[in-house]
Design a protein around this motif. Sequence first.
Motif, PDB file in Angstrom:
ATOM      1  N   THR A 274       0.837  -1.195   0.000  1.00 44.12           N
ATOM      2  CA  THR A 274       0.000   0.000   0.000  1.00 44.12           C
ATOM      3  C   THR A 274       0.877   1.253   0.000  1.00 44.12           C
ATOM      4  O   THR A 274       2.035   1.214   0.407  1.00 44.12           O
ATOM      5  N   TYR A 275       0.301   2.344  -0.445  1.00 41.51           N
ATOM      6  CA  TYR A 275       1.017   3.607  -0.523  1.00 41.51           C
ATOM      7  C   TYR A 275       0.371   4.653   0.381  1.00 41.51           C
ATOM      8  O   TYR A 275      -0.848   4.654   0.573  1.00 41.51           O
ATOM      9  N   THR A 276       1.195   5.552   0.899  1.00 42.20           N
ATOM     10  CA  THR A 276       0.656   6.792   1.434  1.00 42.20           C
ATOM     11  C   THR A 276       0.162   7.618   0.253  1.00 42.20           C
ATOM     12  O   THR A 276       0.292   7.207  -0.905  1.00 42.20           O
ATOM     13  N   THR A 277      -0.355   8.798   0.533  1.00 40.54           N
ATOM     14  CA  THR A 277      -0.826   9.639  -0.578  1.00 40.54           C
ATOM     15  C   THR A 277       0.277  10.531  -1.156  1.00 40.54           C
ATOM     16  O   THR A 277       0.006  11.371  -2.011  1.00 40.54           O
ATOM     17  N   GLN A 278       1.524  10.358  -0.698  1.00 39.66           N
ATOM     18  CA  GLN A 278       2.605  11.257  -1.092  1.00 39.66           C
ATOM     19  C   GLN A 278       2.665  11.495  -2.608  1.00 39.66           C
ATOM     20  O   GLN A 278       2.726  12.629  -3.074  1.00 39.66           O
ATOM     21  N   MET A 279       2.669  10.418  -3.401  1.00 41.06           N
ATOM     22  CA  MET A 279       2.851  10.553  -4.839  1.00 41.06           C
ATOM     23  C   MET A 279       1.637  11.168  -5.528  1.00 41.06           C
ATOM     24  O   MET A 279       1.755  11.703  -6.629  1.00 41.06           O
ATOM     25  N   SER A 280       0.466  11.088  -4.901  1.00 38.76           N
ATOM     26  CA  SER A 280      -0.728  11.726  -5.460  1.00 38.76           C
ATOM     27  C   SER A 280      -0.907  13.146  -4.933  1.00 38.76           C
ATOM     28  O   SER A 280      -1.309  14.054  -5.680  1.00 38.76           O
ATOM     29  N   SER A 281      -0.609  13.331  -3.646  1.00 37.19           N
ATOM     30  CA  SER A 281      -0.773  14.657  -3.047  1.00 37.19           C
ATOM     31  C   SER A 281       0.200  15.663  -3.644  1.00 37.19           C
ATOM     32  O   SER A 281      -0.128  16.851  -3.778  1.00 37.19           O
ATOM     33  N   PHE A 282       1.408  15.198  -3.985  1.00 39.43           N
ATOM     34  CA  PHE A 282       2.425  16.115  -4.519  1.00 39.43           C
ATOM     35  C   PHE A 282       1.924  16.859  -5.755  1.00 39.43           C
ATOM     36  O   PHE A 282       1.909  18.098  -5.774  1.00 39.43           O
ATOM     37  N   PRO A 283       1.509  16.167  -6.834  1.00 40.58           N
ATOM     38  CA  PRO A 283       1.020  16.930  -7.987  1.00 40.58           C
ATOM     39  C   PRO A 283      -0.283  17.665  -7.707  1.00 40.58           C
ATOM     40  O   PRO A 283      -0.524  18.740  -8.272  1.00 40.58           O
ATOM     41  N   ALA A 284      -1.131  17.108  -6.828  1.00 43.66           N
ATOM     42  CA  ALA A 284      -2.393  17.779  -6.531  1.00 43.66           C
ATOM     43  C   ALA A 284      -2.153  19.164  -5.967  1.00 43.66           C
ATOM     44  O   ALA A 284      -2.839  20.131  -6.330  1.00 43.66           O
ATOM     45  N   ILE A 285      -1.167  19.287  -5.074  1.00 47.03           N
ATOM     46  CA  ILE A 285      -0.849  20.587  -4.471  1.00 47.03           C
ATOM     47  C   ILE A 285      -0.041  21.445  -5.443  1.00 47.03           C
ATOM     48  O   ILE A 285      -0.339  22.628  -5.656  1.00 47.03           O
ATOM     49  N   THR A 286       0.983  20.847  -6.044  1.00 49.26           N
ATOM     50  CA  THR A 286       1.876  21.602  -6.935  1.00 49.26           C
ATOM     51  C   THR A 286       1.124  22.210  -8.109  1.00 49.26           C
ATOM     52  O   THR A 286       1.353  23.371  -8.476  1.00 49.26           O
ATOM     53  N   CYS A 287       0.221  21.442  -8.704  1.00 52.36           N
ATOM     54  CA  CYS A 287      -0.454  21.921  -9.908  1.00 52.36           C
ATOM     55  C   CYS A 287      -1.519  22.967  -9.612  1.00 52.36           C
ATOM     56  O   CYS A 287      -1.788  23.841 -10.441  1.00 52.36           O
ATOM     57  N   VAL A 288      -2.129  22.906  -8.423  1.00 54.44           N
ATOM     58  CA  VAL A 288      -3.075  23.955  -8.041  1.00 54.44           C
ATOM     59  C   VAL A 288      -2.333  25.248  -7.701  1.00 54.44           C
ATOM     60  O   VAL A 288      -2.871  26.344  -7.873  1.00 54.44           O
ATOM     61  N   ASP A 289      -1.072  25.118  -7.268  1.00 56.47           N
ATOM     62  CA  ASP A 289      -0.308  26.287  -6.828  1.00 56.47           C
ATOM     63  C   ASP A 289       0.322  27.091  -7.959  1.00 56.47           C
ATOM     64  O   ASP A 289       1.066  28.031  -7.698  1.00 56.47           O
ATOM     65  N   SER A 290       0.062  26.734  -9.185  1.00 58.26           N
ATOM     66  CA  SER A 290       0.613  27.504 -10.303  1.00 58.26           C
ATOM     67  C   SER A 290      -0.351  27.475 -11.477  1.00 58.26           C
ATOM     68  O   SER A 290      -0.891  26.416 -11.829  1.00 58.26           O
ATOM     69  N   ALA A 291      -0.551  28.632 -12.092  1.00 62.42           N
ATOM     70  CA  ALA A 291      -1.379  28.706 -13.296  1.00 62.42           C
ATOM     71  C   ALA A 291      -0.587  28.320 -14.538  1.00 62.42           C
ATOM     72  O   ALA A 291      -1.162  28.182 -15.629  1.00 62.42           O
ATOM     73  N   GLU A 292       0.713  28.112 -14.372  1.00 63.07           N
ATOM     74  CA  GLU A 292       1.574  27.792 -15.510  1.00 63.07           C
ATOM     75  C   GLU A 292       1.278  26.395 -16.032  1.00 63.07           C
ATOM     76  O   GLU A 292       1.260  25.422 -15.266  1.00 63.07           O
ATOM     77  N   ARG A 293       1.046  26.273 -17.320  1.00 67.70           N
ATOM     78  CA  ARG A 293       0.831  24.995 -17.981  1.00 67.70           C
ATOM     79  C   ARG A 293       1.703  24.973 -19.238  1.00 67.70           C
ATOM     80  O   ARG A 293       1.276  25.402 -20.311  1.00 67.70           O
ATOM     81  N   PRO A 294       2.947  24.462 -19.123  1.00 66.70           N
ATOM     82  CA  PRO A 294       3.880  24.516 -20.255  1.00 66.70           C
ATOM     83  C   PRO A 294       3.331  23.758 -21.460  1.00 66.70           C
ATOM     84  O   PRO A 294       2.765  22.668 -21.321  1.00 66.70           O
ATOM     85  N   ASP A 295       3.504  24.349 -22.648  1.00 69.28           N
ATOM     86  CA  ASP A 295       3.084  23.652 -23.859  1.00 69.28           C
ATOM     87  C   ASP A 295       4.190  22.685 -24.296  1.00 69.28           C
ATOM     88  O   ASP A 295       5.260  22.597 -23.677  1.00 69.28           O
ATOM     89  N   GLU A 296       3.948  21.962 -25.369  1.00 69.31           N
ATOM     90  CA  GLU A 296       4.889  20.930 -25.802  1.00 69.31           C
ATOM     91  C   GLU A 296       6.248  21.516 -26.168  1.00 69.31           C
ATOM     92  O   GLU A 296       7.290  20.919 -25.879  1.00 69.31           O
ATOM     93  N   GLY A 297       6.251  22.697 -26.774  1.00 72.74           N
ATOM     94  CA  GLY A 297       7.524  23.318 -27.123  1.00 72.74           C
ATOM     95  C   GLY A 297       8.360  23.633 -25.899  1.00 72.74           C
ATOM     96  O   GLY A 297       9.571  23.365 -25.869  1.00 72.74           O
ATOM     97  N   GLU A 298       7.721  24.177 -24.845  1.00 71.52           N
ATOM     98  CA  GLU A 298       8.441  24.503 -23.619  1.00 71.52           C
ATOM     99  C   GLU A 298       8.915  23.228 -22.920  1.00 71.52           C
ATOM    100  O   GLU A 298      10.040  23.173 -22.394  1.00 71.52           O
ATOM    101  N   LEU A 299       8.085  22.202 -22.906  1.00 72.72           N
ATOM    102  CA  LEU A 299       8.487  20.932 -22.295  1.00 72.72           C
ATOM    103  C   LEU A 299       9.694  20.338 -23.001  1.00 72.72           C
ATOM    104  O   LEU A 299      10.633  19.853 -22.358  1.00 72.72           O
ATOM    105  N   THR A 300       9.691  20.387 -24.317  1.00 76.23           N
ATOM    106  CA  THR A 300      10.801  19.818 -25.079  1.00 76.23           C
ATOM    107  C   THR A 300      12.089  20.596 -24.856  1.00 76.23           C
ATOM    108  O   THR A 300      13.161  20.006 -24.644  1.00 76.23           O
TER     109      THR A 300
END
Length: 499
Positions: free
Chosen positions: A360-386
Amino acid sequence: MRHVLAAATLAVSATACVSTATPDTEPKGVVVDPISWGPCTDIVRPDGEPPARQEPGVRCGKLTVPLDYDNPDLGTIDLALIKIAATDQSRRLGSLVFNFGGPGGSGVDTLAQAAKMFDTLRTRYDLVSFDPRGVDRSSGVRCGSNADMDAYVELNTLPPTQKTREAGRAANQRFAELCKRDASRLLPYIGTGNTARDMDRLRAALGDAKLNYLGMSYGTQLGAVYATKYPNKVGRVVLDAPLDPSVTFRQRTLAQTRGFQQAYESFLKDCVKEGCELGDTVKAADANVMRLMYKLVDKPLRVGNRRLTQGLASTGLAAALYSEGAWPFLETALAQADKGRGDALIYLADSYTGRSKDGTYTTQMSSFPAITCVDSAERPDEGELTRTWKEAIKISPLFGSEGAGGICTSWPVAGNNEARKVNAKGSAPILVVGGKGDPATPYQWAPSLTRQLGNATLLTYEGQGHGSYSSGNKCIQSMVNSFLLKGKVPNQDVACAAA
């Protein structure tokens, strides 16, 4: 090793933005429910096993808070709390609240595991921590099954090719879909802004006029946001291993890739200096580690009913770089894996991902993106990711391939920049502590956050590891303790050498 990893978890990942928002005030007419304290029944050790006995003075409780502060009709959630009573109640200063990082780490488990480290502070403070909203016992975000999480964390990140990267992107997309399916009610309300509001409710429920606080890693961003919202409620606040909330996705990825690569090189140099099982020179040791990693891409090692993939091995390696005290264990783990035994590296990886022996897992791996992604309006496009990925793998093929996944691009809810803008002018003095050899929160973020807060003093640690207080350095601990216990602010630009 459990104690080393407990210290390392005080970590399991920046031009200044000035907030123009009006600081929150305590709402009139809001009655904060009292906390009902009782025995702790589900604390776990770093190895996933429950503790043998309950230490005297340790109590657990819950605090009820609104799911959405702007719309109370949506209901409430309960936050899980832990309190370890001050040993000298006649001289008690109040409560000292902790957040140990993540985002997504359990404050309840971590304080229980690492309380000994804070014995000096405990003489005059009740030590208090909590699982933030969206974490473990506090309506923890869970995405998919344990088998889904196994598949996600096992994914290889080498070789650094477009094919490997596309597999990572597909896995992120699948993971985000599982989160939307399983946690859609919670996801919009998990961010740091709401957690800061929760922390002010906690302060009031504890009966403290001011918040005394020790935040580490992500906990520094939470503390900075709290000080921005409630400058008049700030007591003695220490921010150790600071995040710079203003950095972009690209800046954060490249800085952390460089930080882990530098920590890895420091580990290899130390290993060779002491007589290294991995090789006689840094170059030879590095070549042998990379040879092992590439071997695991094609031939994972069997460990019981599991397999040690390259992805898990890299995670285990990175986990041990958080604490210099874990380096000898890392050397042994890598050497054993090269000889066909992968249990030590899996142990390290599990300490990072929050996997228990029972699967079983704690929620660490799910909670991390849940908090991180709500904390920023930035959504890099494919060009920026590459572009970011290409820059990162030039710095480090081993760590750069992991850092440019961009899961927030696939995230099912929008983010906002509330937690990226901090300015605590008007609050009591704040102490920021940054480490020169910190892989996860590179040192340059410490002076940057200090400037953004506007009223902070910077204390520098010249040593290795993520988190300066948890390093055990007597100089750092003495200055932090003096600030928290006596209110003594160190001189500007003070530094502590590594022991």
